[in-house]
Design an enzyme around this catalytic site. Structure first.
Site, short mmCIF file in Angstrom:
data_model
loop_
_atom_site.label_atom_id
_atom_site.label_comp_id
_atom_site.label_asym_id
_atom_site.label_seq_id
_atom_site.Cartn_x
_atom_site.Cartn_y
_atom_site.Cartn_z
CD GLU A 1 7.80 -9.12 7.10
OE1 GLU A 1 8.68 -8.54 7.75
OE2 GLU A 1 6.71 -9.49 7.62
CG ASN B 1 2.72 -0.24 5.04
OD1 ASN B 1 3.16 0.76 4.51
ND2 ASN B 1 1.88 -1.06 4.45
CB ILE C 1 1.97 2.22 1.97
CG1 ILE C 1 3.37 2.84 2.05
CG2 ILE C 1 1.50 2.14 0.53
CD1 ILE C 1 4.46 1.98 1.46
CD GLU C 2 -4.04 -2.19 4.35
OE1 GLU C 2 -5.07 -2.84 4.07
OE2 GLU C 2 -3.17 -2.59 5.16
CG LEU D 1 -6.40 -11.64 12.09
CD1 LEU D 1 -5.79 -13.03 12.04
CD2 LEU D 1 -5.33 -10.60 12.38
N GLY D 2 -7.45 -9.15 8.47
CA GLY D 2 -7.73 -8.96 7.05
C GLY D 2 -8.74 -7.89 6.74
CD GLU D 3 -13.43 -7.34 8.71
OE1 GLU D 3 -14.43 -7.71 8.03
OE2 GLU D 3 -13.50 -6.96 9.89
#
Length: 451
Positions: free
Chosen positions: A73, A357, A359-360, A331-333
């Site tokens: 989210e 998800n 979509i990414e 994280l974030g990669e």
């Protein structure tokens, strides 16, 4: 307050010691849960109270409050906030979360003057203290988070509370209908709901939500980090063999993967395996990225106990180190991991958890193989399959086999990658529509800036 909400309020008030205990337990694995626990109960330090009232100088005079409960989210909120800030220069953001991973990701979205706190526990007192402290101009709940006392508190104080990028599956509707005396006033008390799909909208209307539009999924508007994708693809080029990713894996799925991999590995070592099985066992490089960071060590131990060598992303320097399995423990990669992979197996879809998800992955040009369980993202999954950006299989064994075949066929992989990119691009536009709808509530006479 009706009888159902009165009883609910009593239960949530009595449950506060249990919440504190749960937070202490979770903090052992994720220290973020021990941070600012008082905020969960609407208790804020005096300097924060003073800062809020003294510096509310944005054009609205109050905060734009966005609630993004967890990591997914928060990433959707990031897409929305980029365009919202363009339309409201100087906007002050109040960002709330429920999970430590969501809060850590949310810190990246803050600008000077913004405030980040935990979502208040849903007692009347905690909600009242939260709203009295921050006085938001509008509340924007991301995707699913609707709490009875939070909605009622906003109604009492005239704060319009909306549900953006809303998804509502059949299981959620069934649960809400069982608690209709509590759920109907909560959903009906929202100022507006903007759904991802027509099916979501239909279910939301059934429970009484004021659906004002179906805008699609905000996550289609994501622009992946080009630097990460380029780094991933450069590493893939130096690997010497195709890479298959188990993306955002959930508990139980790594064990499924290990069982199938060991079976194929045994056949390959015996010299009795056909070429397809040899590809799964040794022809591709496997990469596993667990969904939750607190499971990184657990997953490594599972792999080591199975006799597999492991190389963790956080130990890499110039490039990935040789091992049976690469473990994505950062994280974030995700854009880097999707850039590194030729094909991805979608975590959460092989165990009955509803999927993650996809979509990414598509936006990064990474084709996806889905398991049978995608009820949390059912329409996106069906659209992706119809567009050839994803393929569905009945179980982990079939998924590993299909992913290995696709990864080792350069022509098919390139075609599937192109279909994934086109699929992601074709469904953009939800962010713009959502921002227009938000501005229609907070500043109905304000002309839109150039997009």
């Amino acid at each position: 307050m009706n009888a159902a909400r009165a009883l609910y309020s009593l239960v949530t008030w009595c449950a506060q010691p249990l919440l504190r205990r749960k937070l202490r337990r979770r903090a052992m694995a994720e220290p973020g849960y021990a941070h600012a626990v008082g905020e969960r109960f609407g208790r804020y330090p005096v300097p924060m109270d003073s800062m809020v009232s003294h510096h509310s100088i944005d054009p609205l005079g109050q905060f734009v409050w966005v609630h993004a409960v967890s990591l997914g989210e928060t990433r959707a909120a990031a897409i929305l906030l980029t365009q919202l800030r363009e339309q409201l220069p100087g906007m002050r953001l109040l960002l709330t979360h429920g999970t430590a991973t969501g809060r850590a990701e949310g810190e990246k979205l803050l600008m000077p003057g913004d405030v980040q706190v935990w979502q208040p526990w849903d007692t009347p007192g905690a909600v009242a203290r939260f709203l009295r402290t921050f006085r938001p101009a509008i509340g924007i709940l991301m995707e699913t988070e609707v709490w009875p006392n939070l909605v009622a508190g906003c109604q009492q104080r005239g704060v319009p509370l909306v549900l953006a990028n809303a998804r509502f599956n059949a299981k959620s509707l069934h649960k809400a209908l069982r608690l209709a005396a509590l759920a109907r006033p909560a959903y009906g008390g929202l100022a507006a709901v903007w759904a991802q799909t027509e099916d979501d909208a239909t279910r939301l209307r059934t429970i009484g939500a004021p659906v004002r539009g179906v805008f699609g999924n905000l996550k289609f508007d994501v622009v992946p980090d080009a630097t990460q994708i380029a780094q991933g693809r450069a590493w893939r080029a130096h690997t010497g063999r195709p890479v298959v990713l188990l993306a955002s894996s959930r508990e139980g799925e790594e064990a499924m993967w290990i069982e199938n991999f060991k079976q194929k590995q045994a056949l390959a070592l015996d010299g009795k395996a056909p070429n397809a099985i040899n590809s799964e066992a040794s022809g591709v490089q496997w990469l596993i990225v667990p969904r939750h960071p607190q499971r990184f060590d657990e997953v490594q131990q599972l792999l080591l106990r199975a006799g597999l060598t492991v190389s963790r992303r956080t130990h890499w320097s110039a490039e990935p180190e040789a091992a049976d399995v690469w473990l994505g423990d950062s994280l974030g990669e995700m854009a880097l991991y999707y850039g590194l992979a030729d094909v991805a197996l979608l975590g959460g879809s092989f165990a009955p958890l509803g999927g993650q998800n996809l979509i990414e992955a598509a936006a990064c040009g990474c084709p996806v193989v889905l398991g049978p369980h995608t009820f949390n993202f059912s329409e996106a999954a069906e659209l992706a399959c119809a567009a050839g950006a994803a393929q569905r299989v009945p179980d982990m064994a079939a998924g590993m086999a299909l992913a290995a075949r696709l990864a080792t066929d350069a022509t098919q992989q390139a075609a599937a990658s192109g279909r994934a990119t086109r699929f992601a691009t074709a469904h953009r536009g939800a962010a713009r529509a959502t921002v227009q709808a938000i501005l229609g509530i907070v500043q109905p006479d304000m002309p839109l800036q150039d997009w």
